[in-house]
Write a protein that holds these residues in place. Structure first.
Motif, PDB file in Angstrom:
ATOM      1  N   LYS A 545     -23.431  -5.664  12.954  1.00 58.93           N
ATOM      2  CA  LYS A 545     -24.457  -6.256  12.089  1.00 58.93           C
ATOM      3  C   LYS A 545     -25.478  -5.212  11.627  1.00 58.93           C
ATOM      4  CE  LYS A 545     -24.090 -10.934  13.976  1.00 58.93           C
ATOM      5  NZ  LYS A 545     -24.690 -11.977  14.828  1.00 58.93           N
ATOM      6  N   THR A 546     -25.400  -4.002  12.204  1.00 58.85           N
ATOM      7  CA  THR A 546     -26.307  -2.933  11.788  1.00 58.85           C
ATOM      8  C   THR A 546     -25.661  -2.121  10.674  1.00 58.85           C
ATOM      9  OG1 THR A 546     -25.410  -1.300  13.351  1.00 58.85           O
ATOM     10  CG2 THR A 546     -27.147  -2.784  14.170  1.00 58.85           C
ATOM     11  N   ASP A 547     -26.481  -1.382   9.939  1.00 57.51           N
ATOM     12  CA  ASP A 547     -25.945  -0.516   8.884  1.00 57.51           C
ATOM     13  C   ASP A 547     -25.036   0.555   9.468  1.00 57.51           C
ATOM     14  OD1 ASP A 547     -27.210  -1.905   6.892  1.00 57.51           O
ATOM     15  OD2 ASP A 547     -28.958  -0.583   6.828  1.00 57.51           O
ATOM     16  N   ASP A 548     -25.454   1.136  10.622  1.00 55.76           N
ATOM     17  CA  ASP A 548     -24.612   2.154  11.262  1.00 55.76           C
ATOM     18  C   ASP A 548     -23.243   1.578  11.604  1.00 55.76           C
ATOM     19  OD1 ASP A 548     -26.406   4.199  11.114  1.00 55.76           O
ATOM     20  OD2 ASP A 548     -27.220   3.909  13.139  1.00 55.76           O
ATOM     21  N   GLY A 549     -23.244   0.369  12.148  1.00 50.89           N
ATOM     22  CA  GLY A 549     -21.980  -0.260  12.527  1.00 50.89           C
ATOM     23  C   GLY A 549     -21.092  -0.526  11.334  1.00 50.89           C
ATOM     24  N   LYS A 550     -21.658  -1.078  10.274  1.00 53.28           N
ATOM     25  CA  LYS A 550     -20.868  -1.387   9.075  1.00 53.28           C
ATOM     26  C   LYS A 550     -20.286  -0.115   8.466  1.00 53.28           C
ATOM     27  CE  LYS A 550     -23.767  -5.390   7.972  1.00 53.28           C
ATOM     28  NZ  LYS A 550     -24.845  -5.897   7.091  1.00 53.28           N
ATOM     29  N   ASN A 551     -21.110   0.930   8.377  1.00 51.86           N
ATOM     30  CA  ASN A 551     -20.647   2.171   7.746  1.00 51.86           C
ATOM     31  C   ASN A 551     -19.646   2.916   8.620  1.00 51.86           C
ATOM     32  OD1 ASN A 551     -22.119   1.937   5.332  1.00 51.86           O
ATOM     33  ND2 ASN A 551     -23.968   2.673   6.321  1.00 51.86           N
ATOM     34  N   LEU A 553     -17.594   1.480  10.704  1.00 47.70           N
ATOM     35  CA  LEU A 553     -16.340   0.732  10.586  1.00 47.70           C
ATOM     36  C   LEU A 553     -15.605   1.145   9.314  1.00 47.70           C
ATOM     37  CD1 LEU A 553     -14.362  -1.500  11.426  1.00 47.70           C
ATOM     38  CD2 LEU A 553     -15.804  -3.135  10.200  1.00 47.70           C
ATOM     39  N   ALA A 554     -16.348   1.279   8.219  1.00 45.57           N
ATOM     40  CA  ALA A 554     -15.724   1.717   6.961  1.00 45.57           C
ATOM     41  C   ALA A 554     -15.128   3.109   7.123  1.00 45.57           C
ATOM     42  CB  ALA A 554     -16.751   1.698   5.833  1.00 45.57           C
ATOM     43  N   GLY A 555     -15.859   3.996   7.817  1.00 42.02           N
ATOM     44  CA  GLY A 555     -15.349   5.339   8.068  1.00 42.02           C
ATOM     45  C   GLY A 555     -14.103   5.309   8.929  1.00 42.02           C
ATOM     46  N   TYR A 556     -14.098   4.443   9.943  1.00 43.90           N
ATOM     47  CA  TYR A 556     -12.926   4.305  10.806  1.00 43.90           C
ATOM     48  C   TYR A 556     -11.712   3.878   9.984  1.00 43.90           C
ATOM     49  CZ  TYR A 556      -9.780   2.445  14.358  1.00 43.90           C
ATOM     50  OH  TYR A 556      -8.682   2.195  15.148  1.00 43.90           O
ATOM     51  N   LYS A 557     -11.921   2.904   9.101  1.00 51.03           N
ATOM     52  CA  LYS A 557     -10.813   2.411   8.284  1.00 51.03           C
ATOM     53  C   LYS A 557     -10.250   3.554   7.420  1.00 51.03           C
ATOM     54  CE  LYS A 557     -11.262  -2.124   9.228  1.00 51.03           C
ATOM     55  NZ  LYS A 557     -10.237  -2.999   9.788  1.00 51.03           N
ATOM     56  N   ARG A 558     -11.151   4.352   6.826  1.00 50.10           N
ATOM     57  CA  ARG A 558     -10.696   5.464   5.979  1.00 50.10           C
ATOM     58  C   ARG A 558      -9.911   6.478   6.808  1.00 50.10           C
ATOM     59  NH1 ARG A 558     -15.706   7.906   2.878  1.00 50.10           N
ATOM     60  NH2 ARG A 558     -14.048   9.283   2.055  1.00 50.10           N
ATOM     61  N   ALA A 559     -10.464   6.834   7.977  1.00 45.97           N
ATOM     62  CA  ALA A 559      -9.776   7.794   8.836  1.00 45.97           C
ATOM     63  C   ALA A 559      -8.429   7.255   9.297  1.00 45.97           C
ATOM     64  CB  ALA A 559     -10.656   8.127  10.046  1.00 45.97           C
ATOM     65  N   SER A 560      -8.411   5.983   9.668  1.00 51.42           N
ATOM     66  CA  SER A 560      -7.179   5.371  10.156  1.00 51.42           C
ATOM     67  C   SER A 560      -6.117   5.312   9.060  1.00 51.42           C
ATOM     68  CB  SER A 560      -7.481   3.960  10.683  1.00 51.42           C
ATOM     69  OG  SER A 560      -6.336   3.366  11.223  1.00 51.42           O
ATOM     70  N   ASN A 561      -6.554   5.025   7.845  1.00 56.36           N
ATOM     71  CA  ASN A 561      -5.593   4.974   6.731  1.00 56.36           C
ATOM     72  C   ASN A 561      -4.965   6.336   6.471  1.00 56.36           C
ATOM     73  OD1 ASN A 561      -5.953   2.239   6.303  1.00 56.36           O
ATOM     74  ND2 ASN A 561      -7.559   2.517   4.774  1.00 56.36           N
ATOM     75  N   ILE A 562      -5.793   7.382   6.576  1.00 53.41           N
ATOM     76  CA  ILE A 562      -5.254   8.745   6.393  1.00 53.41           C
ATOM     77  C   ILE A 562      -4.212   9.038   7.461  1.00 53.41           C
ATOM     78  CG2 ILE A 562      -5.824  11.200   6.500  1.00 53.41           C
ATOM     79  CD1 ILE A 562      -8.572  10.457   5.271  1.00 53.41           C
ATOM     80  N   LEU A 563      -4.544   8.691   8.708  1.00 51.57           N
ATOM     81  CA  LEU A 563      -3.626   8.956   9.816  1.00 51.57           C
ATOM     82  C   LEU A 563      -2.329   8.156   9.663  1.00 51.57           C
ATOM     83  CD1 LEU A 563      -6.196   8.993  12.757  1.00 51.57           C
ATOM     84  CD2 LEU A 563      -4.917  10.954  11.866  1.00 51.57           C
ATOM     85  N   LYS A 564      -2.442   6.901   9.228  1.00 49.72           N
ATOM     86  CA  LYS A 564      -1.242   6.076   9.041  1.00 49.72           C
ATOM     87  C   LYS A 564      -0.351   6.653   7.944  1.00 49.72           C
ATOM     88  CE  LYS A 564      -3.294   1.707  10.575  1.00 49.72           C
ATOM     89  NZ  LYS A 564      -3.795   0.369  10.132  1.00 49.72           N
ATOM     90  N   VAL A 624     -19.101  11.444  10.489  1.00 55.52           N
ATOM     91  CA  VAL A 624     -17.847  10.916   9.949  1.00 55.52           C
ATOM     92  C   VAL A 624     -17.937  10.787   8.431  1.00 55.52           C
ATOM     93  CG1 VAL A 624     -16.364   8.864   9.819  1.00 55.52           C
ATOM     94  CG2 VAL A 624     -17.065   9.760  12.047  1.00 55.52           C
ATOM     95  N   ASP A 625     -19.078  10.244   7.950  1.00 58.49           N
ATOM     96  CA  ASP A 625     -19.255  10.115   6.493  1.00 58.49           C
ATOM     97  C   ASP A 625     -19.186  11.475   5.813  1.00 58.49           C
ATOM     98  OD1 ASP A 625     -19.504   7.406   6.720  1.00 58.49           O
ATOM     99  OD2 ASP A 625     -21.680   7.354   6.530  1.00 58.49           O
ATOM    100  N   ALA A 626     -19.900  12.451   6.397  1.00 59.14           N
ATOM    101  CA  ALA A 626     -19.920  13.790   5.796  1.00 59.14           C
ATOM    102  C   ALA A 626     -18.527  14.409   5.803  1.00 59.14           C
ATOM    103  CB  ALA A 626     -20.906  14.675   6.552  1.00 59.14           C
ATOM    104  N   TYR A 627     -17.794  14.215   6.880  1.00 58.72           N
ATOM    105  CA  TYR A 627     -16.446  14.763   7.011  1.00 58.72           C
ATOM    106  C   TYR A 627     -15.510  14.173   5.962  1.00 58.72           C
ATOM    107  CZ  TYR A 627     -12.209  16.368   9.424  1.00 58.72           C
ATOM    108  OH  TYR A 627     -11.015  16.985   9.745  1.00 58.72           O
ATOM    109  N   LEU A 628     -15.520  12.843   5.852  1.00 57.10           N
ATOM    110  CA  LEU A 628     -14.595  12.191   4.919  1.00 57.10           C
ATOM    111  C   LEU A 628     -14.954  12.472   3.466  1.00 57.10           C
ATOM    112  CD1 LEU A 628     -14.187   8.789   6.786  1.00 57.10           C
ATOM    113  CD2 LEU A 628     -12.457  10.570   6.534  1.00 57.10           C
ATOM    114  N   ASP A 629     -16.238  12.678   3.209  1.00 62.27           N
ATOM    115  CA  ASP A 629     -16.659  12.932   1.834  1.00 62.27           C
ATOM    116  C   ASP A 629     -16.519  14.415   1.443  1.00 62.27           C
ATOM    117  OD1 ASP A 629     -17.282  10.292   1.494  1.00 62.27           O
ATOM    118  OD2 ASP A 629     -19.414  10.540   1.977  1.00 62.27           O
ATOM    119  N   GLY A 630     -16.564  15.316   2.436  1.00 58.71           N
ATOM    120  CA  GLY A 630     -16.626  16.736   2.090  1.00 58.71           C
ATOM    121  C   GLY A 630     -15.468  17.583   2.543  1.00 58.71           C
TER     122      GLY A 630
END
Length: 664
Positions: A545-551, A553-564, A624-630
């Protein structure tokens, strides 16, 4: 727009059937009206002792012209299929149109008068009504719950004419069977209908009848310095027995108060439909009762009260006889009789079930800090009262009477309490056992039921649950959570039973506002400790429910999709990621964040500080955000190391929950 008023008037409808009958009538009328293209502005049903009533507002007087589209067989289908479709549609083949390889029929239908549609609808509903039990009468073949006497059916203040097995429709109904003039009266709309019923001593709405009963009971109690013993189930039932409910206070023989209060209340409610009363602030019952009459007696109900008191005395005299005979017998003879009681054809006798419960109680007792010997003895005696005379007469008192008999025979107080409470909790409002011995036996009883029926593949399917396994699982969950027990469920059941507990836990947490996908995400870790699971779910719920948690989770999904995506190309590189070159700030940042996270995260999880663990994960959000974006992960020179880094993110978060199962 016009109003439809329908009343199906019969002899007495059993109270237990009325609520569902009202729902079925509403459902069936809605379905029929929808099929005709009607959408009423409002529709409401009522059920009472002698009538089912429906009022629908906002119906047109005629159906609009319609063009129906009928899909026929495919082109080239056998002629037999084509002939059947043509007969059904009432058309010839040259009237069909080919569309995308399928024959289509477009039939124009002229709208019919609503009254004609309603007449057909009512007959279909009456003939097909899903009563649990129904009957025929006289020489007719019509089936109804009790003989159907009248049908009131009025549309726009005009009678809808039809007849069903000699019962003609009209605009006439009747009120109370005994009070007032007891003559039929005319009702051409709902307002006239309700006003006429009230004038003829009939309360149409069940909620109004319930309110009238409660208000009358409380008024009588106040006048005698008494207090009504709440009984929602009985209130629901008596509201379906009287059209003009009138509470009457009566006196019972006080000598019966030495019987257990549950016996008195059960005798009152089961046989006589009486409410029990007590003195404010006192635990026991007062020597009085309240019955709900269906008339207003001229003497204020004195004769009614006296007659009911005599009947109650006879019932309670029977109960006293059962008690006296039972205390002459005792537990051992009752236990011997359990050898002749079949629990289930595939699960043996009740005596064999008792042996299993004893063994389970002995296994559970150390885990809940209960005395093993007492738990085994309580489990041995728990089912004995099933063969007592009192429980034979009042099955709902099983367990309760065992506790009373145990105390009467001077058995240990913890054992007596465990015998009495081992069925608990039997519903969401029922109390949960808290004493260790009671907890051990209650869990053993429910787990034996669940393990046994799952072993013989008698699991709940859809809405069917003949052995109340869902209730048993919810009971186990409530006992564990309410008492904070660290009980490893995997010790007592296989994977399918654990999955069943997971589903039931979802129901419990959903009622508390928690998301079911979070339960899946935590259960995926393979944990079977419900207290720990719930703590993880609550922490995860708060984190997301926090911004950190939501973001994150989004980062996890992006990382997981790359790995899959990379896993589809071949196995992912194994091992730990190496420290990246210093010129890649985003890479270095995530690498360092993961190193700094490792020990605090493990420490928080070891202490079961899941909120703290989530706080540690929140530190990954920025890196995680910085890593996935940069960072270009698939750079050939650095691909393996960068995939290892993403795998490390997934592994770190996977220590808390399987975030891949979290929606969003």
């Amino acid at each position: 727009m016009p109003q439809l008023l329908l009343e199906l008037f019969s002899e007495e409808i059993p109270a237990r059937m009325q609520g569902q009958a009202a729902k079925d009538l509403e459902r069936m009328v809605r379905e029929h009206l929808a099929a005709a293209g009607f959408l009423p502005e409002a529709l409401k049903t009522f059920a009472g002792p002698r009538r089912l009533t429906l009022v629908a507002e906002g119906l047109p007087l005629a159906q609009a012209d319609r063009k129906e589209e009928l899909k026929g067989p495919r082109v080239g289908a056998p002629q037999q299929a084509m002939d059947g479709f043509l007969r059904k549609a009432g058309l010839t083949q040259d009237q069909l149109v080919e569309q995308n390889g399928v024959w289509m029929a477009f039939v124009e239908k002229k709208g019919r008068p609503t009254a004609q549609i309603v007449a057909e609808m009512v007959e279909a509903i009456v003939r097909g009504f899903p009563w649990p039990k129904s009957m025929t009468w006289g020489t007719g073949k019509l089936r109804w719950v009790r003989p159907l006497k009248r049908i009131l059916c009025v549309l726009d203040r005009e009678v809808v004419p039809f007849s069903i097995d000699g019962v003609e429709s009209g605009d006439v109904t009747e009120g109370h069977r005994f009070m007032g003039e007891a003559k039929p009266f005319v009702a051409k709309d709902f307002d006239e209908y309700v006003t006429g019923l009230e004038a003829h001593y009939v309360v149409l709405d069940v909620e109004e009848r319930k309110a009238r009963i409660l208000e009358g009971c409380k008024t009588l109690c106040f006048a005698r310095h008494l207090e009504l013993v709440d009984d929602i189930g009985l209130l629901e039932e008596v509201a379906g027995l009287a059209e003009w409910p009138t509470p009457v206070l009566g006196d019972m023989d006080p000598s019966f108060l030495d019987l257990p209060p549950e016996v008195i209340r059960t005798s009152m409610r089961t046989h006589q439909k009486y409410f029990a009363v007590r003195k404010p602030g006192e635990a026991g019952l007062a020597p009085h009762f309240i019955t709900v009459a269906n008339i207003e007696a001229k003497d204020g109900g004195k004769v009614i009260a006296a007659g009911n008191a005599k009947v109650l005395s006879s019932r309670l005299a029977d109960a006293r006889f059962f008690w006296d005979e039972d205390v002459k017998t005792g537990f051992e003879p009752w236990l011997a009789k359990l050898d002749g009681v079949t629990f289930h054809a595939k699960l043996g006798t009740m005596a064999q079930r008792v042996e299993r419960i004893v063994a389970l109680a002995a296994e559970i007792a150390p885990l809940v800090r209960a005395d093993v010997a007492k738990a085994k003895e309580a489990a041995r005696l728990a089912k004995a009262d099933l063969t007592s005379q009192m429980v034979g007469e009042f099955p709902e008192l099983q367990g309760i009477m065992g506790g009373y008999y145990a105390r009467h025979f001077g058995l240990d107080a913890e054992i007596a309490a465990a015998v009495q409470d081992h069925y608990k909790p039997q519903g969401p409002s029922d109390a949960v056992p808290t004493a260790p011995v009671s907890v051990a036996v209650a869990l053993a009883d429910k787990l034996d039921t669940l393990v046994g029926f799952f072993a013989i593949d008698e699991k709940p399917t859809g809405s069917k649950d003949p052995y109340a396994l869902r209730r048993a699982a919810l009971g186990v969950i409530r006992i564990i959570l309410d008492n904070g027990l660290r009980l490893p469920l995997a010790k007592f059941g296989k994977d399918d039973l654990l999955a069943f507990f997971a589903d039931r836990l979802k129901v419990t947490l959903k009622d508390q506002g928690k998301r079911h996908d979070l339960v899946d995400a935590v259960f995926a870790l393979g944990d079977d400790d419900l207290v720990r699971i719930v703590a993880r779910v609550e922490a995860l719920d708060g984190f997301l429910k926090t911004d950190d948690g939501k973001n994150l989770l989004a980062g996890y999904k992006r990382a997981s999709n790359i790995l899959k995506a990379e896993e589809k190309k071949g196995p992912l590189p194994e091992g730990q990621a190496e420290e990246p070159a210093a010129d890649s700030a985003a890479e270095v940042g995530l690498y360092q964040a993961l190193r700094l996270l490792d020990r605090p995260l493990k420490d928080a999880l070891a202490k079961e500080d899941f909120t703290g663990a989530m706080a540690q994960l929140a530190e990954l959000r920025g890196p995680v955000d910085a890593y996935l974006d940069g960072v270009f992960v698939n750079d050939p020179e650095h691909r393996d190391n960068r995939l290892k880094t993403l795998a490390a993110v997934r592994a770190a978060m996977g220590q808390v929950a399987d975030f891949g199962l979290v929606a969003g």
